[in-house]
Design a protein around this motif. Structure first.
Motif, PDB file in Angstrom:
ATOM      1  N   SER A 128       0.304  10.939  -4.762  1.00 30.78           N
ATOM      2  CA  SER A 128       0.358   9.551  -4.315  1.00 30.78           C
ATOM      3  C   SER A 128       0.956   9.464  -2.908  1.00 30.78           C
ATOM      4  O   SER A 128       0.548   8.639  -2.105  1.00 30.78           O
ATOM      5  N   LYS A 181     -11.520  -0.665  -6.950  1.00 23.52           N
ATOM      6  CA  LYS A 181     -10.549   0.081  -6.146  1.00 23.52           C
ATOM      7  C   LYS A 181      -9.476   0.718  -7.029  1.00 23.52           C
ATOM      8  O   LYS A 181      -8.704   1.539  -6.569  1.00 23.52           O
ATOM      9  N   THR A 182      -9.422   0.278  -8.259  1.00 26.03           N
ATOM     10  CA  THR A 182      -8.365   0.783  -9.140  1.00 26.03           C
ATOM     11  C   THR A 182      -8.921   1.803 -10.134  1.00 26.03           C
ATOM     12  O   THR A 182     -10.043   1.690 -10.595  1.00 26.03           O
ATOM     13  N   LYS A 193      -1.375   6.559  -1.953  1.00 25.72           N
ATOM     14  CA  LYS A 193      -1.934   5.744  -3.026  1.00 25.72           C
ATOM     15  C   LYS A 193      -0.855   4.829  -3.589  1.00 25.72           C
ATOM     16  O   LYS A 193       0.306   5.216  -3.701  1.00 25.72           O
ATOM     17  N   ARG A 196       0.839  -1.191   0.000  1.00 23.56           N
ATOM     18  CA  ARG A 196       0.000   0.000   0.000  1.00 23.56           C
ATOM     19  C   ARG A 196       0.881   1.251   0.000  1.00 23.56           C
ATOM     20  O   ARG A 196       1.856   1.328   0.740  1.00 23.56           O
ATOM     21  N   ASP A 212     -10.554   9.766  -7.800  1.00 18.07           N
ATOM     22  CA  ASP A 212      -9.778   9.484  -6.626  1.00 18.07           C
ATOM     23  C   ASP A 212      -9.783   8.015  -6.219  1.00 18.07           C
ATOM     24  O   ASP A 212     -10.145   7.674  -5.085  1.00 18.07           O
ATOM     25  N   PRO A 213      -9.387   7.114  -7.107  1.00 16.83           N
ATOM     26  CA  PRO A 213      -9.370   5.695  -6.734  1.00 16.83           C
ATOM     27  C   PRO A 213      -8.208   5.390  -5.794  1.00 16.83           C
ATOM     28  O   PRO A 213      -7.263   6.162  -5.699  1.00 16.83           O
ATOM     29  N   GLU A 214      -8.333   4.257  -5.113  1.00 19.72           N
ATOM     30  CA  GLU A 214      -7.325   3.884  -4.118  1.00 19.72           C
ATOM     31  C   GLU A 214      -5.970   3.587  -4.777  1.00 19.72           C
ATOM     32  O   GLU A 214      -4.925   3.952  -4.273  1.00 19.72           O
ATOM     33  N   THR A 215      -6.030   2.904  -5.916  1.00 18.65           N
ATOM     34  CA  THR A 215      -4.805   2.530  -6.616  1.00 18.65           C
ATOM     35  C   THR A 215      -4.843   3.066  -8.039  1.00 18.65           C
ATOM     36  O   THR A 215      -5.876   3.013  -8.704  1.00 18.65           O
TER      37      THR A 215
END
Ligand code: ATP
Ligand code: MG
Lengths: 265, 262
Positions: A185, A81-82, A190, A36, A156-159
């Motif tokens: 990031s 999530k991506t 991120k 992460r 604004d995705p997590e990955t």
């Protein structure tokens, strides 16, 4: 969610395409853990399966061998999530720049006024002021890429899965975008999978750099960057640690260059 | 974009051409070909004038316009809906495919007698006939358009968390609309075919009736006059479709204004 394990884990992952009775093995035996908040660059000759890997992390299709897990669960469907900035920009031709950037916000159901503000700030961020009402067909390649980037950042995705996001930009704009991306990031912790053919760019941005062999792509080497996490990209050119990393990448890639050139010719 | 002066000159040349055709027609009629067969512009003008003066021309136009426009609208709407549904639900499309093809290969005009049996010879029959003809053209185009939607764009949308409804409204419909309009544009003359043929078969009103009536009385000028009015009606419907197209697809006009670069 288990914070201890890797966020993305490739386990002996491989993908073979079957088209018209022909089989093409794109990638093979990929073992890789992405933590992460980690920024991982993927470099390797054209056609070695980098985009294929990103597609599989995004869950657009599954590996034909091995597995890919995200936050501990196997990726078997579209991975929400991506956020994926594809190699081709895939903008909606019937929407102007503003309309394209706000697609994900509309999906999230953001109120109109808030949406306008967010889109305006993103347009400024990627330097598209004055082209709000332009349709993709009226933009240059680099401008389309920037629109796609703004659209990705909008939701604004997590990955972040980025496939040569800055390839069509001029040097100045590219540096600007690199700084913004790295800052973002780091600030939001991120994870980034970043495909590039620019080895200097890979060296400048990455926490780790994965070097692939020609197709079928396998991991030749994973290099951990000696650079600190908060680095000054403008000063970097003169940093001996950076120069050494870039040189190492070049040395790794050049032998395979002969191979790909032979294949092309 | 064409320059204003250039387009003015083009229009002037078109007018000149029209005048030349009318003059030739007027002078050749009765000299080269018997007036009985081709009439002549002045006689056609007089026929139109007397219909106008009689006041019932607009009544007939109104009837035909009502039939053609209502039928067009109904057929097109149902065509779009069915096209989208079958375009999205592959199993249903596969199931219905042979039946659709069977229906499609039937000349829809041949259904007129059946419709007369079902709903009589009133306006409803002409509307149904028109709607049936238009439905197939619009349906097939919409279906093709929906099937041609870029799978990549769809995937991108799903990655952003889009629901089926989002994909439909943001990708499928805008992408298929070019096809829908192609279908609508080719449907315009067919809409009038439906209405006019319906009137020719059984009616005492409408432009088809006017046409048949004039022909029955060997009134060539009247036949031509009716044809010209029909042509103008078709023109109007076409213009409406065109206007809707420009309004609903602003990106298309942006694309057509764009200088070609590759
Ligand atoms: N959808 C597909 N169907 C069939 N074959 C595919 C498909 N996508 C990729 N391939 C094949 O898989 C191999 C790897 O493709 P991929 O796009 O992942 O390469 P890449 O490393 O991203 O290359 P580049 O650096 O040029 O973008 C190629 O040989 C390609 O022909
Ligand atoms: Mg690629």
């Amino acid at each position: 969610m288990s914070m201890a394990g890797p966020l993305i884990a490739f386990r002996k992952a491989g993908k073979t395409f079957h088209v018209d009775g022909r089989t093409v093995e794109a990638v093979r035996d990929i073992d890789l853990d992405v933590a992460r908040g980690e920024f991982v660059a993927l470099v390797g000759p054209s056609g070695c399966g980098k985009s294929t890997l990103l597609n599989m992390v995004a869950g657009l299709f599954q590996p034909s061998a091995g597995s890919i897990t995200y936050a501990g669960t196997e990726v078997v469907r579209v991975n929400l999530k991506t956020g994926y900035m594809t190699q081709n920009d895939h903008l909606l031709p019937w929407r102007d720049v503003v309309g394209n950037i706000q697609v994900p916000l509309e999906i999230q159901g953001m109120p109109a006024t808030q949406m306008r503000k967010r889109v305006a700030s993103l347009i400024e961020l990627v330097g598209l002021t004055g082209f709000e009402k332009s349709y993709p067909a009226q933009l240059s390649g680099g401008m389309r890429k920037r629109t796609a980037l703004a659209r990705l950042l909008a939701y604004d995705p997590e990955t972040l899965l980025l496939d040569e996001p800055f390839a069509a930009l001029d040097a100045q704009l590219r540096l600007n975008m690199q700084i913004e991306l790295l800052d973002l990031s780091r600030r939001l912790n991120k994870s980034v999978l970043f495909v590039t053919h620019d080895l200097d760019e890979a060296a400048a941005l990455c926490d780790r750099c994965v070097v692939f062999s020609p197709r079928p792509g396998t991991i030749r080497k994973i290099i951990t960057s000696p650079l600190p996490r908060d680095r000054n990209l403008i000063r970097l050119r003169h940093d001996p640690a950076y120069q050494a990393l870039a040189a190492e990448l070049w040395d790794l890639i050049t032998p395979t260059l002969a191979l790909t050139r032979g294949e092309a010719g | 974009m064409r320059k204003a002066g250039q387009s003015l000159r083009l229009n002037l040349m078109r007018c000149a051409l029209l005048v030349a055709i009318l003059l030739t027609w007027e002078m050749a009629s009765g000299v080269v070909v018997a007036e009985f067969f081709v009439s002549k512009p002045s006689a056609i003008g007089r026929a139109l004038g007397s219909w106008l003066a009689g006041g019932n021309l607009f009544f007939h136009i109104g009837i035909t316009a009502l039939e053609a426009f209502t039928g067009f609208f109904l057929g097109a709407s149902i065509g779009v809906v069915v096209g989208v549904v079958l375009g999205r639900i592959h199993i249903l499309a596969d199931l219905l495919h042979p039946f659709i093809i069977a229906f499609y290969s039937l000349p829809k005009i041949a259904l007129a007698p059946l419709f007369i049996l079902w709903i009589g010879i009133g306006i409803g029959m002409k509307i149904t006939l028109t709607a049936t003809v238009v439905f197939f053209l619009v349906f097939l185009n919409t279906y093709t358009g929906v099937r041609n939607v870029s799978r990549e764009l769809e995937s991108i949308m799903y990655l952003m968390g889009a629901s089926e409804r989002h994909v439909l409204t943001k990708v499928v419909l805008p992408s298929a609309i070019t096809w829908v309009f192609a279908g609508l544009r080719i449907s315009v003359p067919y809409a009038l075919i439906g209405a006019i043929v319906g009137e020719l078969i059984a009616s005492n009103r409408g432009l088809g009736f006017l046409l048949a009536n004039a022909s029955g009385q060997f009134d060539t000028a009247g036949v031509f006059a009716a044809l010209i009015v029909i042509m103008m009606l078709s023109f109007l419907l076409n213009a409406l479709v065109r206007a809707a197209e420009i309004r609903l697809m602003p990106w298309k006009s942006a694309e057509s204004q764009r200088e070609v670069t590759i």
